[in-house]
Design an enzyme around this catalytic site. Structure first.
Site, PDB file in Angstrom:
ATOM      1  N   CYS A  55       6.108  75.688 -31.711  1.00 40.09           N
ATOM      2  CA  CYS A  55       4.887  76.057 -30.969  1.00 40.09           C
ATOM      3  C   CYS A  55       4.211  77.274 -31.611  1.00 40.09           C
ATOM      4  O   CYS A  55       4.811  78.355 -31.722  1.00 40.09           O
ATOM      5  CB  CYS A  55       5.262  76.342 -29.514  1.00 40.09           C
ATOM      6  SG  CYS A  55       4.057  77.292 -28.588  1.00 40.09           S
ATOM      7  N   CYS A  58       3.983  80.303 -29.363  1.00 41.07           N
ATOM      8  CA  CYS A  58       5.300  80.940 -29.225  1.00 41.07           C
ATOM      9  C   CYS A  58       5.573  81.845 -30.425  1.00 41.07           C
ATOM     10  O   CYS A  58       6.077  82.968 -30.276  1.00 41.07           O
ATOM     11  CB  CYS A  58       6.399  79.883 -29.113  1.00 41.07           C
ATOM     12  SG  CYS A  58       6.194  78.736 -27.731  1.00 41.07           S
ATOM     13  N   CYS A 191      44.744  75.253  -6.336  1.00 35.79           N
ATOM     14  CA  CYS A 191      44.362  75.566  -7.715  1.00 35.79           C
ATOM     15  C   CYS A 191      43.321  76.692  -7.758  1.00 35.79           C
ATOM     16  O   CYS A 191      42.237  76.573  -7.180  1.00 35.79           O
ATOM     17  CB  CYS A 191      43.817  74.305  -8.380  1.00 35.79           C
ATOM     18  SG  CYS A 191      42.824  74.571  -9.849  1.00 35.79           S
ATOM     19  N   CYS A 194      40.014  75.723  -9.320  1.00 30.81           N
ATOM     20  CA  CYS A 194      39.234  74.884  -8.401  1.00 30.81           C
ATOM     21  C   CYS A 194      38.497  75.742  -7.376  1.00 30.81           C
ATOM     22  O   CYS A 194      37.337  75.474  -7.032  1.00 30.81           O
ATOM     23  CB  CYS A 194      40.141  73.896  -7.677  1.00 30.81           C
ATOM     24  SG  CYS A 194      41.077  72.804  -8.773  1.00 30.81           S
TER      25      CYS A 194
END
Length: 441
Positions: A55, A58, A191, A194
């Site tokens: 771009c 950009c 766990c 988890c």
């Protein structure tokens, strides 16, 4: 040694060729793996630029963005996302053009659009104004959403009900028989990993549900209770995450464990399964205007007249376009076609005008620039053309008149062969046939 050094330099060049910023800059490079940790879970105010390496705007912004980042160092965080490479992260925040700048302030889940100028001074001014607003909110007791990333299923951060509880009894019916895509976590309540994943999984489930309209779902199986389904899929450790798509073997999830990582992968899966964009005939001005203004690029084909190709020939051209629309469906592009001669102003504005059919152009309506297909109107030729556009290469020109042209309202093609227009009968009763052979000088 020189050869080794040269190889190292070349390797580093390859690594940085696509990015606009390096590790030596004060601009922090962001991606799906670190975005949640760096931005969402941060107490800092962030200015984040979503850019594409090809771009031009950009590239022009780079020195100003770096200068602003250095000036704001230690005060406001300044980051950048290569949204061309990480398009799922850009899509997550509604990025439709480049560069897009967003301010992640009090409520990290709802960043504000940056409305300031593109000079370093304007960027700094906007950042400091946003910072004052953030501090004022905190003085007033408004904590915003900065604690969102640290809580499990709190408020708008995510709802546990959006994580579907899966069991031995409902797994096949809910997941395997579904037309939706599923990310399924197999966990054990004891766990630790988890437990760490739970708030991220919950928040991601709510966000993914909203952004994919429920087409991608997140589920969870307590593998210590529902050992049948866990055993079927070879679950040996916790948490294990698998991806299920109808009619396919499940695959292991290989991404990160933050909500940003999970959302990014889910959106990738969603975009893989969404239908390609509709290929529309240009029937009126609204069709052209809406398509070209709503999408980053609009791809327009001008096909030969129906009398030149017949229905089968035209259908063949349209099939090629549909295949290309499918191939490039992850891009934010619109697809249009018209018949040669039906929209002469459009043809003239693109420099097509009267020859070389079929022809194809890609229009960027924001810049009023276009590029023409120079190769063959085939899958290979169009693919090469679009690939060059994707990397910001290829020659462009300004749309004639600097604006979208006037469009005629036409009837849609009925899918049939063309019919030659009927000519009026000629009355020969008053013609002296004996004079037809004479030439008058």
């Amino acid at each position: 040694m020189r050869a080794l050094l040269g190889l190292l330099v070349c390797s580093l060049t390859v690594l940085f060729v696509h990015g606009l910023y390096s590790a030596s800059d004060d601009v922090i490079e962001l991606n799906p793996s670190n975005f949640n940790r760096e931005v969402i879970q941060s107490d800092s105010l962030w200015l984040v630029e979503f850019y594409a390496p090809w771009c031009g705007h950009c590239k022009n912004l780079v020195p100003e963005w770096k200068k602003a980042a250095s000036a704001l160092k230690g005060i406001v965080k300044v980051g950048a996302v290569d949204a061309d490479q990480h398009n799922s992260l850009g899509g997550q925040y509604g990025v439709r053009g480049f560069p897009t700048i967003k301010i992640f302030g009090a409520n990290k889940q709802k960043p504000e659009e940056f409305q300031g100028g593109r000079s370093s001074q304007a960027i700094v001014d906007t950042a400091l104004n946003a910072l004052r607003s953030l501090v004022k909110d905190r003085l007033g007791g408004k904590t915003g959403g900065s604690d969102y990333g640290r809580q499990s299923g709190s408020g708008s951060a995510g709802s546990k009900k959006d994580v579907v509880e899966l069991t031995d009894d409902n797994f096949d019916r809910t997941v395997l028989d579904s037309d939706d895509v599923w990310l399924v976590e197999f966990f054990a309540p004891w766990c630790g990993h988890c437990k760490n994943l739970e708030p991220e999984w919950t928040a991601a489930a709510t966000e993914v549900k909203e952004q994919t309209k429920g087409k991608v779902k997140l589920g969870a199986v307590d593998a210590t209770v529902h050992q049948g389904v866990a055993s079927r899929y070879g679950v040996r450790g916790f948490p294990t995450i698998k991806i299920f798509r109808k009619g396919e073997e499940p695959e292991d999830y290989q991404g990160g464990r933050t909500r940003s990582d999970i959302i990014a992968r889910a959106l990738d899966l969603f975009s893989d399964n969404v239908p390609p964009p509709e290929l529309q005939e240009i029937l009126n001005e609204n069709v052209l205007k809406k398509t070209c203004e709503d999408y980053q690029l609009c791809i327009i084909a001008v096909l030969p007249h129906i009398l030149d190709t017949g229905a089968s020939g035209r259908t063949g051209y349209l099939e090629v376009m549909k295949k290309m629309a499918e191939k490039y469906k992850k891009k934010m592009w619109g697809w249009l076609w018209t018949e040669a001669g039906a929209q002469m102003d459009l043809e003239a504005s693109l420099g097509i005008g009267g020859f070389g059919y079929p022809a194809m152009a890609a229009i960027n309506s924001r810049k009023m620039k276009f590029a023409l297909l120079r190769g063959s109107f085939s899958e290979t030729g169009i693919h090469e053309f679009l690939r060059e556009l994707s990397f910001g290469r290829g020659s462009t020109a300004t749309v004639g008149g600097g604006a979208l042209p006037k469009i005629n309202s036409v009837e849609p093609w009925d899918g049939k062969d063309g019919v030659l227009p009927l000519e009026d009968d000629i009355d020969l009763s008053d013609v002296d046939l004996d004079d037809l052979g004479k030439v008058e000088l």
